[in-house]
Design an enzyme around this catalytic site. Sequence first.
Site, PDB file in Angstrom:
ATOM      1  CD  GLN A 115      -2.606   1.157   2.896  1.00 38.75           C
ATOM      2  OE1 GLN A 115      -1.801   0.488   3.664  1.00 38.75           O
ATOM      3  NE2 GLN A 115      -3.520   1.852   2.943  1.00 38.75           N
ATOM      4  CB  SER A 150       3.472  -3.234   5.504  1.00 35.89           C
ATOM      5  OG  SER A 150       3.139  -2.249   6.637  1.00 35.89           O
ATOM      6  CD  GLU A 233      -5.073   0.027   6.371  1.00 34.52           C
ATOM      7  OE1 GLU A 233      -5.223   1.100   5.987  1.00 34.52           O
ATOM      8  OE2 GLU A 233      -3.816  -0.136   6.629  1.00 34.52           O
ATOM      9  CD  GLU A 366      -3.947   9.988  18.995  1.00 33.85           C
ATOM     10  OE1 GLU A 366      -3.534   9.471  18.044  1.00 33.85           O
ATOM     11  OE2 GLU A 366      -3.610   9.545  20.151  1.00 33.85           O
TER      12      GLU A 366
HETATM   13  C1  LIG Z   1       3.258  -1.119  11.590  1.00 33.85           C
HETATM   14  C2  LIG Z   1       3.115   0.010  10.435  1.00 33.85           C
HETATM   15  C3  LIG Z   1       2.726  -0.324   9.223  1.00 33.85           C
HETATM   16  C4  LIG Z   1       2.227   0.675   8.499  1.00 33.85           C
HETATM   17  N1  LIG Z   1       1.878   0.317   6.977  1.00 33.85           N
HETATM   18  C5  LIG Z   1       1.670   0.983   6.114  1.00 33.85           C
HETATM   19  C6  LIG Z   1       1.617   0.435   4.551  1.00 33.85           C
HETATM   20  O1  LIG Z   1       1.723  -0.394   4.351  1.00 33.85           O
HETATM   21  N2  LIG Z   1       1.295   1.746   3.894  1.00 33.85           N
HETATM   22  C7  LIG Z   1       1.022   3.023   4.018  1.00 33.85           C
HETATM   23  O2  LIG Z   1       0.779   3.905   3.088  1.00 33.85           O
HETATM   24  N3  LIG Z   1       1.142   3.433   5.380  1.00 33.85           N
HETATM   25  C8  LIG Z   1       1.629   2.466   6.593  1.00 33.85           C
HETATM   26  N4  LIG Z   1       1.629   2.672   7.800  1.00 33.85           N
HETATM   27  C9  LIG Z   1       1.739   4.272   7.923  1.00 33.85           C
HETATM   28  C10 LIG Z   1       0.437   4.616   8.895  1.00 33.85           C
HETATM   29  O3  LIG Z   1      -0.918   4.632   8.067  1.00 33.85           O
HETATM   30  C11 LIG Z   1       0.924   6.343   9.422  1.00 33.85           C
HETATM   31  O4  LIG Z   1       1.980   5.872  10.257  1.00 33.85           O
HETATM   32  C12 LIG Z   1      -0.419   6.813  10.279  1.00 33.85           C
HETATM   33  O5  LIG Z   1      -1.341   7.147   9.358  1.00 33.85           O
HETATM   34  C13 LIG Z   1       0.005   7.901  10.854  1.00 33.85           C
HETATM   35  O6  LIG Z   1       0.553   8.952  10.083  1.00 33.85           O
HETATM   36  P1  LIG Z   1       1.990   9.721  10.401  1.00 33.85           P
HETATM   37  O7  LIG Z   1       2.830   8.247  11.059  1.00 33.85           O
HETATM   38  O8  LIG Z   1       2.337  10.426   9.288  1.00 33.85           O
HETATM   39  O9  LIG Z   1       1.791  10.205  11.844  1.00 33.85           O
HETATM   40  P2  LIG Z   1       1.073  11.804  11.746  1.00 33.85           P
HETATM   41  O10 LIG Z   1      -0.084  12.007  11.079  1.00 33.85           O
HETATM   42  O11 LIG Z   1       2.210  12.787  11.684  1.00 33.85           O
HETATM   43  O12 LIG Z   1       0.487  11.860  13.210  1.00 33.85           O
HETATM   44  C14 LIG Z   1       1.511  12.354  14.526  1.00 33.85           C
HETATM   45  C15 LIG Z   1       0.766  12.076  15.604  1.00 33.85           C
HETATM   46  O13 LIG Z   1      -0.203  13.389  15.537  1.00 33.85           O
HETATM   47  C16 LIG Z   1      -1.545  12.783  15.592  1.00 33.85           C
HETATM   48  N5  LIG Z   1      -2.719  13.693  14.903  1.00 33.85           N
HETATM   49  C17 LIG Z   1      -2.556  13.989  13.431  1.00 33.85           C
HETATM   50  N6  LIG Z   1      -3.505  14.608  13.048  1.00 33.85           N
HETATM   51  C18 LIG Z   1      -4.512  14.791  14.096  1.00 33.85           C
HETATM   52  C19 LIG Z   1      -5.703  15.130  14.128  1.00 33.85           C
HETATM   53  N7  LIG Z   1      -6.298  15.783  13.050  1.00 33.85           N
HETATM   54  N8  LIG Z   1      -6.436  15.260  15.420  1.00 33.85           N
HETATM   55  C20 LIG Z   1      -5.778  14.743  16.650  1.00 33.85           C
HETATM   56  N9  LIG Z   1      -4.595  14.136  16.406  1.00 33.85           N
HETATM   57  C21 LIG Z   1      -3.973  14.179  15.272  1.00 33.85           C
HETATM   58  C22 LIG Z   1      -1.709  11.659  15.519  1.00 33.85           C
HETATM   59  O14 LIG Z   1      -2.777  10.847  15.876  1.00 33.85           O
HETATM   60  C23 LIG Z   1      -0.341  10.950  15.927  1.00 33.85           C
HETATM   61  O15 LIG Z   1      -0.413  10.724  17.346  1.00 33.85           O
HETATM   62  C24 LIG Z   1       2.079   1.856   8.900  1.00 33.85           C
HETATM   63  C25 LIG Z   1       2.352   2.241  10.156  1.00 33.85           C
HETATM   64  C26 LIG Z   1       2.852   1.259  10.976  1.00 33.85           C
HETATM   65  C27 LIG Z   1       2.953   1.704  12.129  1.00 33.85           C
END
Ligand SMILES: Cc1cc2nc3c(=O)[nH]c(=O)nc-3n(C[C@H](O)[C@H](O)[C@H](O)COP(=O)(O)OP(=O)(O)OC[C@H]3O[C@@H](n4cnc5c(N)ncnc54)[C@H](O)[C@@H]3O)c2cc1C
Length: 396
Positions: A115, A150, A233, A366
């Site tokens: 993805q 992933s 998902e 969140e």
């Molecule tokens: C084990 C694992 C596998 C994954 N696999 C994939 C994959 O295969 N493909 C893929 O595309 N992605 C994948 N991801 C990514 C995952 O979808 C993102 O990490 C997730 O959507 C959060 O985005 P970010 O890491 O950019 O954090 P951010 O969006 O930067 O968030 C940082 C913090 O801010 C908080 N936050 C952000 N916006 C808001 C809001 N509006 N209100 C309240 N709180 C908020 C979040 O909850 C978080 O605590 C994976 C992640 C993990 C941990």
Amino acid sequence: MTTDEQSIARDLSERVATLVEENDLSDPTGFLGARFDAGLAWVHFPPGRGGLGLPQSFQAQVDAELAAAGAPGPAKGRNGIGLGMAAPTIAAFGTEEQQQKYLRPIFTSEHIYCQLFSEPGAGSDLAAVATRAVREGDGWRVNGQKVWTSGAQNAQIAILVARTDPSVPKHAGLTYFLCDMSDPGIDVRPLRQITGEAEFNEVFLTDVHIPDSDRLGDEGQGWRVATATLNNERVAIGGSAAARESGMIGPVAQAWRQHPELRDPAMHDELLRLWVEAEVARLTGERLRQQLEAGQPGPEGSGLKLAFARLAQTISGFDIELHGEAGLRYDDWTMRRPDKVDFTGREPGYRYLRAKGNSIEGGTSEILRNVIAERVLGLPPEHRIDKDIAWKDLPR
Ligand SMILES: Cc1cc2nc3c(=O)[nH]c(=O)nc-3n(C[C@H](O)[C@H](O)[C@H](O)COP(=O)(O)OP(=O)(O)OC[C@H]3O[C@@H](n4cnc5c(N)ncnc54)[C@H](O)[C@@H]3O)c2cc1C
């Protein structure tokens, strides 16, 4: 069951019996291909595309009868993204040709999927993706960087969201593609996580060519298509069909039964509370799956995924406490590249560390609370100042 339902159930049992009789159970790929052709892959999909056009509730019968016959099942662990997310999205938005081409190899897992959604600047705010797809002849040229992908190291195909029109607001300028991971412009680099393993990757896309026939949905419709994938998902992560004690609570309950020396009364109360919560979550998932019948999951699946993440983290914490010092022993820092997450086959220390990702992957807790508040409970939405501004004019 009505008489009609009884007759469908009888017909399905006969189809299952014929499939098992006429095919080699020791050849998973061949067997799953025959199962797809017999319409028993996803009974709610149309005939010719792995289904029989029946209500989805009949799938449980097919799955149970095939399991009882010792037939190999689809590789849900190795190809969760293909089976749980890409297939329903292709079924909902794909052209006839795309469905013919892609659904069967997903079901047999000849095509493993990954993805390509998240980016360094677009995770929770997925609509902010900056990876660009530009029209070129009969296709698209794609440049950008994805992250946390992933299983990209094992994937043949990716589901990809890219920006095709920067001059409109962020949600409106996205398009969804199926991307061949063998394109020479794709560079997959491992990223290590808290367990020491590298399940996921950074993926760099440089002049990747995607034929227009691999665009899923209309140009500019990418957000709508991606939302269908994300809803699937959340159900796939939080609410997949499971037997009692088959999840994270399983090894804890087993350790409790096998090791009376670990028990104390306070832990007994806590274990019972967690066991009941795990069972409630499991049955709620079962009920949601029945309600979905033939339709696409909506935002309700976010509740399941939220509950799953909280429970997985609480139960894995209890697991560590129950095992005392031995529970803290996690010292295998080999950089493995596992092709599936194996919660129950590993030690408590692994479960505890890996469960941390459950409240991030597939949408953070969140964000899921926001989805539930706005789209299930109808509470006032978050203030969004960027929704009417062209993406190219947003500060980044
Ligand atoms: C084990 C694992 C596998 C994954 N696999 C994939 C994959 O295969 N493909 C893929 O595309 N992605 C994948 N991801 C990514 C995952 O979808 C993102 O990490 C997730 O959507 C959060 O985005 P970010 O890491 O950019 O954090 P951010 O969006 O930067 O968030 C940082 C913090 O801010 C908080 N936050 C952000 N916006 C808001 C809001 N509006 N209100 C309240 N709180 C908020 C979040 O909850 C978080 O605590 C994976 C992640 C993990 C941990």
